[in-house]
Design an enzyme around this catalytic site. Structure first.
Site, PDB file in Angstrom:
ATOM      1  N   HIS A 100     -14.870   1.023   8.582  1.00  0.00           N
ATOM      2  CA  HIS A 100     -14.321   0.233   7.475  1.00  0.00           C
ATOM      3  C   HIS A 100     -14.324  -1.231   7.908  1.00  0.00           C
ATOM      4  CE1 HIS A 100     -12.029  -0.656   3.947  1.00  0.00           C
ATOM      5  NE2 HIS A 100     -10.939  -1.002   4.605  1.00  0.00           N
ATOM      6  N   ARG A 138      -4.361  -8.368   6.226  1.00  0.00           N
ATOM      7  CA  ARG A 138      -5.188  -9.535   6.552  1.00  0.00           C
ATOM      8  C   ARG A 138      -4.771 -10.766   5.768  1.00  0.00           C
ATOM      9  NH1 ARG A 138     -11.394  -8.460   6.025  1.00  0.00           N
ATOM     10  NH2 ARG A 138     -10.884  -6.984   4.375  1.00  0.00           N
ATOM     11  N   ASP A 165      10.388   2.962   6.198  1.00  0.00           N
ATOM     12  CA  ASP A 165      10.022   1.602   6.603  1.00  0.00           C
ATOM     13  C   ASP A 165      11.138   1.045   7.476  1.00  0.00           C
ATOM     14  OD1 ASP A 165       7.793  -0.469   5.063  1.00  0.00           O
ATOM     15  OD2 ASP A 165       9.247  -1.319   6.476  1.00  0.00           O
ATOM     16  N   ASN A 212      -5.208  -1.030   9.246  1.00  0.00           N
ATOM     17  CA  ASN A 212      -6.428  -1.615   9.822  1.00  0.00           C
ATOM     18  C   ASN A 212      -6.227  -2.115  11.248  1.00  0.00           C
ATOM     19  OD1 ASN A 212      -8.624  -1.502   7.995  1.00  0.00           O
ATOM     20  ND2 ASN A 212      -7.539  -2.932   6.642  1.00  0.00           N
ATOM     21  N   VAL A 227       0.855  -1.198   0.000  1.00  0.00           N
ATOM     22  CA  VAL A 227       0.000   0.000   0.000  1.00  0.00           C
ATOM     23  C   VAL A 227       0.889   1.245   0.000  1.00  0.00           C
ATOM     24  CG1 VAL A 227      -1.806   1.291   1.194  1.00  0.00           C
ATOM     25  CG2 VAL A 227      -1.834  -1.199   1.259  1.00  0.00           C
ATOM     26  N   GLY A 228       1.923   1.227   0.858  1.00  0.00           N
ATOM     27  CA  GLY A 228       2.786   2.399   0.984  1.00  0.00           C
ATOM     28  C   GLY A 228       3.527   2.718  -0.300  1.00  0.00           C
ATOM     29  N   VAL A 271      -4.113   4.577   7.239  1.00  0.00           N
ATOM     30  CA  VAL A 271      -4.653   3.554   6.336  1.00  0.00           C
ATOM     31  C   VAL A 271      -4.644   2.175   7.016  1.00  0.00           C
ATOM     32  CG1 VAL A 271      -4.360   2.456   4.056  1.00  0.00           C
ATOM     33  CG2 VAL A 271      -3.818   4.871   4.346  1.00  0.00           C
ATOM     34  N   ARG A 292     -15.171   1.212  -4.541  1.00  0.00           N
ATOM     35  CA  ARG A 292     -15.622  -0.157  -4.845  1.00  0.00           C
ATOM     36  C   ARG A 292     -17.079  -0.135  -5.286  1.00  0.00           C
ATOM     37  NH1 ARG A 292     -12.061  -2.682   0.071  1.00  0.00           N
ATOM     38  NH2 ARG A 292     -10.261  -3.184  -1.235  1.00  0.00           N
ATOM     39  N   ASN A 342      -1.165  -4.312  15.213  1.00  0.00           N
ATOM     40  CA  ASN A 342      -1.076  -3.048  14.481  1.00  0.00           C
ATOM     41  C   ASN A 342      -1.155  -1.834  15.400  1.00  0.00           C
ATOM     42  OD1 ASN A 342      -0.648  -4.371  12.144  1.00  0.00           O
ATOM     43  ND2 ASN A 342      -2.661  -3.990  11.237  1.00  0.00           N
TER      44      ASN A 342
HETATM   45  C1  LAC Z   1      -9.338  -3.449   2.139  1.00  0.00           C
HETATM   46  C2  LAC Z   1      -8.366  -3.450   3.247  1.00  0.00           C
HETATM   47  C3  LAC Z   1      -7.119  -2.776   2.868  1.00  0.00           C
HETATM   48  O1  LAC Z   1     -10.472  -3.011   2.334  1.00  0.00           O
HETATM   49  O2  LAC Z   1      -8.926  -2.911   4.393  1.00  0.00           O
HETATM   50  O3  LAC Z   1      -8.963  -3.896   1.062  1.00  0.00           O
END
Ligand code: LAC
Length: 309
Positions: A176, A83, A34, A121, A14-15, A119, A152, A96
């Protein structure tokens, strides 16, 4: 370039993707930070060498020293464990939390004037933790999730109708997690609500797929979670701040009575601009939508309590 954006967790997927998007936007120089010695330096060098080809003028550097945060205008926090199949975002809580607490302490020390976009989780709780730990004013700390969840939903609507992704706008509120709240009423194609374009069954299926959007990708990847869309979402928020765009988008922010909730971070519509979270936009929710948002709020609160915050 005058502005500076740092990505903590810049060696991860992601980063690094976020660093790429921000560099290509030419809105700031980018520092990828990092703890994995060599990885942020190597990825930054690789990314920098794409500049002559892609045609962007921004410096990209990597560091394993948090002192590199110095002078950052925006810090994006992506560091943490992703995840694995079968895991919920909440399963990542304890591991985390340590990472985000440490990152927030370093931001407080080295970049005391920065805006912070979280960002990692479970996102709403990690944003809350970052806010508490930095002690920054609430307009400077936020969580990225609403932009991703809405993207999405936008994608699925565009695919279902066979129309341009750009013409679809959507609003997904709440935490989220599984209890996120897609709002079909506020989801439009060229200004027309999808309630006029899709059947209730189609909308139901798309809403479900949106709430399950992250897990669908985790199940396919098996060794990690989504990164292109999460990174693009964070980059869009960086841009809104640095270019003072005053965009209306959903993000996880501190509520102090808005939407009938307080002392938690959760996704609501905000105006995001040069002052960060400039305001929270109130919506007249239906009884059903309101109940769904509160249920999502309860889930976030429960996770906050588990951390003992
Ligand atoms: C997602 C994770 C990054 O929704 O939370 O894909």
């Amino acid at each position: 370039m005058a502005k500076k954006v740092s990505v903590i967790g810049g060696g991860g997927n992601v980063g690094a993707s976020c660093a790429l998007y921000v560099a290509e936007m030419e809105i700031a120089d980018v520092v990828m930070i990092d703890i994995l010695e060599g990885v942020p330096q190597g990825k930054a060098l690789d990314l920098q060498q794409s500049a002559p080809i892609q045609g962007f003028d921004a410096y990209v550097t990597g560091s394993s020293d948090f002192a590199a945060l110095e002078g950052s205008d925006v810090v994006v926090v992506t560091a943490g464990f992703p995840r694995k199949p079968g895991m919920s975002r909440e399963d990542l809580l304890k591991a985390n939390a340590d990472i985000v607490r440490n990152a927030a302490e370093k931001i407080r020390t080295h970049a005391p004037n920065a805006f912070v976009i979280v960002v990692t989780n479970p996102l709403d709780v990690m944003a809350y933790l970052a806010w508490k730990t930095t002690g920054f004013p609430k307009n400077r700390v936020m969580g990225m999730a609403g932009v991703l969840d809405s993207a999405r939903l936008r994608t699925f609507v565009a695919l279902e109708l066979g129309v341009s992704m750009q013409d679809v706008h959507a609003m997904v509120l709440g935490g989220h997690g599984d209890s996120m709240v897609p709002l079909p009423r506020y989801t439009t194609v060229g200004g027309i609500s999808i309630t006029e374009l899709l059947s209730p069954a189609q909308i139901e299926a798309i809403s479900k797929r949106t709430a399950n959007g992250g897990a669908e990708i985790v199940a396919l990847l098996k060794t990690g979670s989504a990164f292109y869309a999460p990174a693009a979402s964070a980059a869009q928020m960086v841009q809104a701040i640095l270019k003072d765009q005053r965009r209306l988008l959903p993000a996880a922010v501190l509520l102090e009575g808005e939407y009938g909730m307080r002392d938690l971070f959760i996704g609501v519509p905000i105006i995001l601009g040069g002052q960060g979270v400039e305001r929270i936009v109130p919506l007249q929710l239906s009884a059903e939508e309101d109940a769904a948002l509160r249920k999502s709020g309860d889930a976030v609160k429960k996770t906050i309590a588990e951390l003992g915050l």
